[in-house]
Structure formats: structure tokens, C-alpha cells
Design a protein around this motif. Structure first.
Motif, short mmCIF file in Angstrom:
data_model
loop_
_atom_site.label_atom_id
_atom_site.label_comp_id
_atom_site.label_asym_id
_atom_site.label_seq_id
_atom_site.Cartn_x
_atom_site.Cartn_y
_atom_site.Cartn_z
N GLN A 1 4.33 -4.13 0.36
CA GLN A 1 3.31 -5.11 -0.01
C GLN A 1 3.59 -5.53 -1.45
O GLN A 1 3.86 -4.69 -2.30
N SER B 1 -4.39 -4.98 0.59
CA SER B 1 -5.19 -4.31 -0.46
C SER B 1 -4.85 -4.75 -1.88
O SER B 1 -5.40 -4.22 -2.83
N HIS B 2 -3.94 -5.73 -2.03
CA HIS B 2 -3.60 -6.18 -3.38
C HIS B 2 -4.31 -7.51 -3.66
O HIS B 2 -3.68 -8.55 -3.84
N ASP C 1 3.87 -2.07 -3.43
CA ASP C 1 4.01 -0.85 -2.62
C ASP C 1 5.48 -0.69 -2.22
O ASP C 1 6.06 -1.60 -1.62
N HIS D 1 3.61 5.83 1.03
CA HIS D 1 4.23 4.86 0.13
C HIS D 1 3.81 5.15 -1.30
O HIS D 1 2.90 5.94 -1.54
N HIS E 1 2.20 3.25 -4.46
CA HIS E 1 1.51 2.06 -4.97
C HIS E 1 1.74 2.08 -6.47
O HIS E 1 1.28 2.97 -7.16
ZN LIG Z 1 -0.70 -0.82 -2.86
#
Ligand SMILES: [Zn+2]
Length: 277
Positions: free
Chosen positions: A130, A137-138, A148, A238, A240
Motif C-alpha cells: 500500500q 488505511s492510508h 506498507d 507487513h 507500515h
Molecule cells: Zn500501512
């Protein structure tokens, strides 16, 4: 004449998914210990910054001392600095203990962005899951320029720039994908402060006890700082990674950055592979 409308009963079937209860414990990136004292007509606040970056302190609104927070205002303390604040306040009600709002950074500090390294060791290649302004979620002030990378559980996280460790949370064990976890995230993460730029970097979703560094440590660029994992609000393992700067209104907010080799964070799209050369 009145007609009776048929009563429609809607049966709500509880779609009980795997949503877990949030952990009961609350862990903090760092702990502070402030003392307040009443002396004659004044209230004294003994404030000490325990970490190696500036912090901003405000008083939360207090029903029994309703305007005390406005007299207190915003106090900026530099790294490890302490101070005593005296406020003339004869009507102080001792039965209410002041709550503090403590945020990273001094919003007046000028930010001087520099290029940074990828947050994983040299020679490693990872996929972007991402990027900036990602729909999943960003999409908030705090996350919109996060990236991510598909680090797996157990992979090494490296520092993107030199600086000080100013936050460590490593005691959470679980993850979930429900809204409650998004809004009240229980991730393990490390926060670094980079004095030369004024920026902060955060490395999120670490393994349980996945920090390789401690509060106050000085870290070189590329140094291993943590073990990646899957804690907090996440659907897959992942890392972030987020770069932030301080504001007086919102605390740390997400900001764009350029990586080494002049690769702009904005050019990293979902599905791209990135090698740390
Ligand atoms: Zn993230």
C-alpha cells in the motif's frame, strides 16, 4: 379510516466474525512522571522530558478546575529538559488530579527534509502493499504518506535515518481487522527522532518483544532496530513505515519523503518491488 400497516420485522442476524476483544492492557511509547503541588495561591507543575526529542505538553480539560488548562497553555520541552511552571490559581481544587496531553515534537522547529534509506537491510527486496493515499488505511492526516512493505514475520527492520529512539511498544501479541482495532490500534511500534531534519520515523506492526533497541539509544542509518510481525490492525504481515513531523494542532502528522537514489515515496505504487541497494 385508519389502515393498519403490516409490521415488518427485520431480523438482524449477528454476523459474528472473528473480531477479537481489544487487549485489556495499554502500553505506551514512553512514560513520563509529572508532579503537581499547591503552594499558597499557586499551583506548581514539575515537568521533565524523559526522552531525546522535544515534547509538547498541555493539560486536559478538568471539570473541577475548568480554566486551568488555558492558563497552562502549551509547554515545549527540549530533549531531556525539565522545568517548573507556576500558575497563580487560588481556586485550585486538589481533589482532581490533572491529566496531561503529551505529544512528540516542537511545532516551531524548522523541518529540513533529507533523503532517507529504505527501512530494511541492504540487499533485500520487498513489495509495496500500500502506498501514499492508500484506500485501505492510508487515508488520514496521520497515515496518508505511509508505505506498507511486505516484510514477513521475523524479518529485520532497519533504521531509515540516524537518530534517537524515542518510543518503543513491543508487548502486544494479537492482531485483528475490525473497526475497533483500527480506531484503537494495539500495534507494536518503534518511533525514531532525527534531530538534523526534525522528522520522526515510525516502524509499525512489530513482533511481540520485537524491538532490538531501547529508549534513548542513538541509531545509525541502516542499523537493525526491530523484528517485523503482525500486531494491531492488519490483515497480513507487513511493515507500515511512516515519516512524520510535529504540528501544534494535531501532533505528529504524516509527510512525503524521498528515498536514496532520488526515488520519491510518491512513485512507489502497490505491487512495485523495491530493492535496498
Ligand atoms: Zn500501512
Amino acid at each position: 379510516m385508519r389502515t393498519l400497516k403490516p409490521l415488518i420485522v427485520i431480523l438482524l442476524i449477528c454476523a459474528c466474525t472473528s473480531a477479537k476483544k481489544l487487549p485489556q492492557e495499554q502500553y505506551y511509547a514512553f512514560k513520563y512522571y509529572f508532579v503537581q503541588e499547591q503552594r499558597n495561591d499557586s499551583v506548581l507543575f514539575y515537568l521533565k522530558n524523559p526522552i531525546k526529542c522535544p515534547i509538547n505538553i498541555q493539560l486536559a480539560k478538568d471539570n473541577l478546575n475548568s480554566d486551568l488548562h488555558s492558563y497552562f497553555g502549551q509547554i515545549n520541552l527540549q530533549a531531556m529538559q525539565d522545568t517548573i511552571i507556576r500558575i497563580n490559581y487560588p481556586k485550585f481544587n486538589l481533589s482532581s488530579k490533572s491529566k496531561y496531553i503529551v505529544r512528540y515534537g516542537d511545532a516551531n522547529q524548522k523541518i529540513k527534509k533529507n533523503v532517507i534509506a529504505f527501512p530494511f537491510p541492504q540487499g533485500k527486496t520487498y513489495k509495496v502493499m500500500q502506498g501514499y493515499n492508500g484506500k485501505f488505511s492510508h487515508n488520514t492526516l496521520y497515515s496518508k504518506y505511509a508505505i506498507d512493505f511486505n516484510l514477513q514475520v521475523g524479518d529485520t527492520i532497519a533504521s531509515a535515518d540516524k537518530g534517537y529512539v524515542v518510543g518503543v511498544i513491543e508487548d502486544y501479541k494479537e492482531y485483528d481487522t475490525s473497526k475497533a482495532w483500527r480506531d484503537n490500534d494495539k500495534s507494536n511500534y518503534i518511533t525514531l527522532y532525527h534531530p538534523h531534519s526534525g522528522l520522526f520515523t515510525q516502524y509499525v506492526h512489530l513482533n511481540y518483544k520485537g524491538a532490538l533497541v531501547e529508549l534513548g539509544d542513538f541509531i545509525e542509518t541502516g542499523q537493525p532496530i526491530g523484528i517485523s510481525g503482525m500486531t494491531g490492525f492488519t490483515t497480513k504481515p507487513h511493515l507500515h513505515f511512516n515519516v512524520k513531523y510535529p504540528t501544534s494542532e494535531h501532533g505528529l502528522i504524516s509527510t512525503e519523503i524521498t528515498f536514496e537514489n532520488d526515488l520519491s515515496g510518491n512513485d512507489l505504487k502497490k505491487g512495485d518491488f523495491v530493492k535496498n541497494l
